[in-house]
Design a protein around this motif. Structure first.
Motif, PDB file in Angstrom:
ATOM      1  N   LEU A  98      23.867  44.080 -11.046  1.00 10.70           N
ATOM      2  CA  LEU A  98      24.136  45.257 -11.874  1.00 10.70           C
ATOM      3  C   LEU A  98      22.978  46.244 -11.801  1.00 10.70           C
ATOM      4  N   ALA A  99      21.751  45.743 -11.906  1.00  8.26           N
ATOM      5  CA  ALA A  99      20.584  46.631 -11.814  1.00  8.26           C
ATOM      6  C   ALA A  99      20.468  47.244 -10.422  1.00  8.26           C
ATOM      7  N   LYS A 100      20.760  46.450  -9.408  1.00  6.69           N
ATOM      8  CA  LYS A 100      20.687  46.945  -8.034  1.00  6.69           C
ATOM      9  C   LYS A 100      21.694  48.070  -7.802  1.00  6.69           C
ATOM     10  N   ASP A 101      22.881  47.944  -8.391  1.00  5.72           N
ATOM     11  CA  ASP A 101      23.904  48.974  -8.226  1.00  5.72           C
ATOM     12  C   ASP A 101      23.474  50.290  -8.863  1.00  5.72           C
ATOM     13  N   TYR A 102      22.686  50.211  -9.930  1.00  3.93           N
ATOM     14  CA  TYR A 102      22.179  51.426 -10.589  1.00  3.93           C
ATOM     15  C   TYR A 102      20.845  51.875 -10.008  1.00  3.93           C
ATOM     16  N   ASP A 103      20.385  51.191  -8.963  1.00  2.80           N
ATOM     17  CA  ASP A 103      19.166  51.562  -8.236  1.00  2.80           C
ATOM     18  C   ASP A 103      17.924  51.516  -9.124  1.00  2.80           C
ATOM     19  N   VAL A 104      17.856  50.474  -9.961  1.00  2.00           N
ATOM     20  CA  VAL A 104      16.629  50.194 -10.710  1.00  2.00           C
ATOM     21  C   VAL A 104      16.156  48.800 -10.311  1.00  2.00           C
ATOM     22  N   ASN A 105      14.951  48.422 -10.710  1.00  2.00           N
ATOM     23  CA  ASN A 105      14.348  47.161 -10.307  1.00  2.00           C
ATOM     24  C   ASN A 105      15.294  45.975 -10.560  1.00  2.00           C
ATOM     25  N   PRO A 106      15.897  45.395  -9.519  1.00  2.00           N
ATOM     26  CA  PRO A 106      16.889  44.335  -9.732  1.00  2.00           C
ATOM     27  C   PRO A 106      16.299  43.009 -10.198  1.00  2.00           C
ATOM     28  N   ILE A 107      15.068  42.698  -9.762  1.00  2.00           N
ATOM     29  CA  ILE A 107      14.436  41.454 -10.202  1.00  2.00           C
ATOM     30  C   ILE A 107      14.205  41.491 -11.714  1.00  2.00           C
ATOM     31  N   ALA A 108      13.720  42.612 -12.199  1.00  2.00           N
ATOM     32  CA  ALA A 108      13.521  42.758 -13.644  1.00  2.00           C
ATOM     33  C   ALA A 108      14.866  42.689 -14.373  1.00  2.00           C
ATOM     34  N   GLY A 109      15.888  43.283 -13.793  1.00  2.00           N
ATOM     35  CA  GLY A 109      17.222  43.221 -14.394  1.00  2.00           C
ATOM     36  C   GLY A 109      17.714  41.791 -14.533  1.00  2.00           C
ATOM     37  N   ALA A 110      17.472  40.982 -13.496  1.00  2.00           N
ATOM     38  CA  ALA A 110      17.881  39.569 -13.527  1.00  2.00           C
ATOM     39  C   ALA A 110      17.126  38.815 -14.616  1.00  2.00           C
ATOM     40  N   LEU A 111      15.819  39.075 -14.730  1.00  2.00           N
ATOM     41  CA  LEU A 111      14.999  38.370 -15.716  1.00  2.00           C
ATOM     42  C   LEU A 111      15.347  38.790 -17.143  1.00  2.00           C
ATOM     43  N   VAL A 112      15.641  40.069 -17.329  1.00  3.39           N
ATOM     44  CA  VAL A 112      16.047  40.556 -18.646  1.00  3.39           C
ATOM     45  C   VAL A 112      17.351  39.891 -19.072  1.00  3.39           C
ATOM     46  N   ALA A 113      18.309  39.826 -18.160  1.00  2.00           N
ATOM     47  CA  ALA A 113      19.590  39.194 -18.471  1.00  2.00           C
ATOM     48  C   ALA A 113      19.396  37.730 -18.841  1.00  2.00           C
ATOM     49  N   LEU A 114      18.575  37.014 -18.060  1.00  2.00           N
ATOM     50  CA  LEU A 114      18.333  35.594 -18.326  1.00  2.00           C
ATOM     51  C   LEU A 114      17.658  35.398 -19.677  1.00  2.00           C
ATOM     52  N   SER A 115      16.591  36.144 -19.923  1.00  2.33           N
ATOM     53  CA  SER A 115      15.851  35.999 -21.182  1.00  2.33           C
ATOM     54  C   SER A 115      16.727  36.363 -22.381  1.00  2.33           C
ATOM     55  N   PRO A 181      -0.810  55.469 -12.237  1.00  3.02           N
ATOM     56  CA  PRO A 181      -1.208  56.376 -11.141  1.00  3.02           C
ATOM     57  C   PRO A 181      -0.638  55.925  -9.800  1.00  3.02           C
ATOM     58  N   ASP A 182      -0.515  56.845  -8.884  1.00  7.51           N
ATOM     59  CA  ASP A 182       0.040  56.553  -7.564  1.00  7.51           C
ATOM     60  C   ASP A 182      -0.821  55.580  -6.773  1.00  7.51           C
ATOM     61  N   SER A 183      -2.088  55.459  -7.144  1.00  6.68           N
ATOM     62  CA  SER A 183      -2.994  54.567  -6.425  1.00  6.68           C
ATOM     63  C   SER A 183      -2.713  53.090  -6.718  1.00  6.68           C
ATOM     64  N   VAL A 184      -1.950  52.821  -7.776  1.00  8.07           N
ATOM     65  CA  VAL A 184      -1.622  51.441  -8.141  1.00  8.07           C
ATOM     66  C   VAL A 184      -0.593  50.892  -7.151  1.00  8.07           C
ATOM     67  N   PRO A 185      -0.726  49.646  -6.693  1.00  7.78           N
ATOM     68  CA  PRO A 185       0.251  49.050  -5.763  1.00  7.78           C
ATOM     69  C   PRO A 185       1.667  49.130  -6.326  1.00  7.78           C
ATOM     70  N   PRO A 186       2.656  49.387  -5.461  1.00  7.81           N
ATOM     71  CA  PRO A 186       4.044  49.542  -5.917  1.00  7.81           C
ATOM     72  C   PRO A 186       4.557  48.368  -6.747  1.00  7.81           C
ATOM     73  N   ALA A 187       4.217  47.136  -6.368  1.00  5.54           N
ATOM     74  CA  ALA A 187       4.701  45.971  -7.101  1.00  5.54           C
ATOM     75  C   ALA A 187       4.212  45.988  -8.550  1.00  5.54           C
ATOM     76  N   VAL A 188       2.962  46.374  -8.739  1.00  3.54           N
ATOM     77  CA  VAL A 188       2.394  46.449 -10.092  1.00  3.54           C
ATOM     78  C   VAL A 188       3.045  47.591 -10.870  1.00  3.54           C
ATOM     79  N   SER A 189       3.235  48.720 -10.203  1.00  2.00           N
ATOM     80  CA  SER A 189       3.839  49.886 -10.846  1.00  2.00           C
ATOM     81  C   SER A 189       5.262  49.585 -11.315  1.00  2.00           C
TER      82      SER A 189
END
Length: 442
Positions: A98-115, A181-189
């Motif tokens: 569902l999160a992937k279809d809306y083009d937002v972070n899908p891993i976070a979407g999965a974890l939110v649903a589970l929690s 900031p943009d200097s932060v690694p994408p995964a952390v951001s």
């Protein structure tokens, strides 16, 4: 017939196409498909126990069963890792898709649903224990009951997963996030961006769980099961529902729309939990459990008795063409389609003959599967054949699929093949009719 087809193309097809492409329904369909490895491994455990425990026990091969006890125990462990946690697997998959279809972070979407779903599971459990030789009722905290993680909780997982993930998605889209900031690694951001939406979604679920525990004094899953799921599952077990769904699959396919994909939220959302519930019951009670399985009709029942050779039981049409057709074009398509038809892949015959939008084959295409599932349903309710208890690979040949899905029921194999023979009979008049149209397009 041409007028009916034209009307359907104008009014029916656009609606069907919208349903088939609806993003939330697609996410549900894809989520069920994604957890197939879990479903399959649980079904393998069921089938192995059939052949290494139940059939040998019926044959009084007690020594063989004792020697295979190690494998039987392993199958029980596999059940614990598959059917016992299938709702958790589904909700992770659903949140992700569902999160992937809306083009937002899908891993976070999965974890939110589970929690969000975990907060609705009771945190305490009461059970009888023997203490110093005296049986007492003991209550303990920190236990998760598999009744809230197995197939019985799939419907609740779907509802909680949808609402909590949509809260997360909408907040992400509204940019209610922590911007680094943009200097932060994408995964952390990405992780920081998901914090506020995740907190809101999980807290919202926790508040609802607290209110239900305080005032309703009943877990959400029990409420949904009592007032929504049980009535729906009950309706799904009626012969009318079974025939109607089988007919609708064929109707969509007649217009070139993948009927199973369109109806997947219904067929998988309602009938797949019935399959897993039967499998769980069988693993728990063994051969004795066959007598009182929870559900007569499951997701695999449609494939075992109404989709042999693919949608429309087209293996019967191929056989009828080989025997009665005088059309060289039909015979050529049948020869190409036969090898794949044996493994339930029927696109070559569906689009090659074609059957799609073909008025000659419209009647048998629409009625053969509903008639077949009606016969199988009646025989199942009468106890002639077992209900389906295992999900098996859909590419298994006709007869063999029914045999394995019912846990080794030879009568189910015979019935499945008999229904293929019936389909040959029902398709034959229309194959002969096509012969009389040799110089015309059919």
């Amino acid at each position: 017939m041409n007028k009916i087809i034209k009307w359907m193309e104008t009014h029916f097809i656009p609606v069907a196409a919208k349903i088939g492409n609806q993003r939330h329904l697609v996410a549900i369909r894809d989520s069920f498909i994604a957890i197939m490895p879990i479903t399959m491994v649980g079904s393998v455990a069921v089938l192995l126990n059939v052949f290494f425990r139940d059939l040998p026990t019926a044959a009084k091969w007690t020594g063989f069963v004792e020697n295979m006890h190690w494998l039987i125990n392993i199958n029980g462990i596999v059940w614990w890792a598959s059917f016992a946690i299938i709702s958790l697997a589904f909700i992770v998959s659903f949140g992700y898709h569902l999160a992937k279809d809306y083009d937002v972070n899908p891993i976070a979407g999965a974890l939110v649903a589970l929690s969000s779903y975990i907060v609705f599971i009771p945190q305490t459990a009461s059970f009888e224990a023997e203490i110093n030789g005296v049986k007492e009722l003991v209550s303990n905290w920190g236990l998760i009951n598999v009744d809230y993680t197995g197939s019985a909780a799939l419907f609740t997982a779907l509802i909680v997963g949808f609402i909590s993930t949509m809260i997360y998605i909408k907040l992400m889209q509204a940019k209610v996030t922590i911007k680094l900031p943009d200097s932060v690694p994408p995964a952390v951001s990405k992780a920081f961006a998901a914090i506020i939406p995740s907190v809101v979604a999980i807290y919202a679920s926790s508040v609802v769980a607290y209110l239900l525990d305080t005032y309703a004094q009943m877990p959400l899953n029990d409420i949904i099961a009592k007032y929504i799921q049980v009535p729906l599952m009950g309706l799904s077990q009626g012969v009318f529902s079974v025939i109607l769904l089988s007919f609708l699959v064929q109707l969509f396919w007649f217009f070139g729309i993948h009927g199973h994909n369109v109806l997947a939220p219904i067929m998988d959302g309602i009938y797949l939990p019935a399959t897993t519930a039967n499998a769980e019951h069988y693993l728990k009670y063994g051969a004795e459990g066959i007598k009182d399985l929870p559900y007569i009709w499951t997701r695999g029942s449609f494939d075992a008795f109404g989709q042999m050779g693919g949608s429309g039981i087209t293996i019967g049409l191929i056989i009828a063409i080989f025997i009665f057709s005088k059309r060289e074009d039909s015979k050529a398509v049948a020869k190409l389609a036969a090898p794949m038809g044996m493994f339930n892949i029927n696109e070559p015959i569906t689009f090659g003959l074609p059957i799609v939008l073909n008025p000659v084959y419209a009647i048998p295409w629409l009625i053969v599967p509903p008639i077949s599932v009606a016969i199988a349903y009646i025989l199942t309710t009468l106890g002639v054949i077992r209900p389906v208890i295992a999900a098996v690979p859909w590419v298994l040949p006709p007869g063999l699929y029914a045999f394995l899905a019912t846990g080794g029921d030879w009568i189910a194999l015979v019935v499945s093949l008999a229904l293929v023979a019936l389909s040959v009979v029902l398709y034959t008049p229309f194959v002969i009719l096509a012969n009389n149209m040799e110089d015309k397009e059919i």
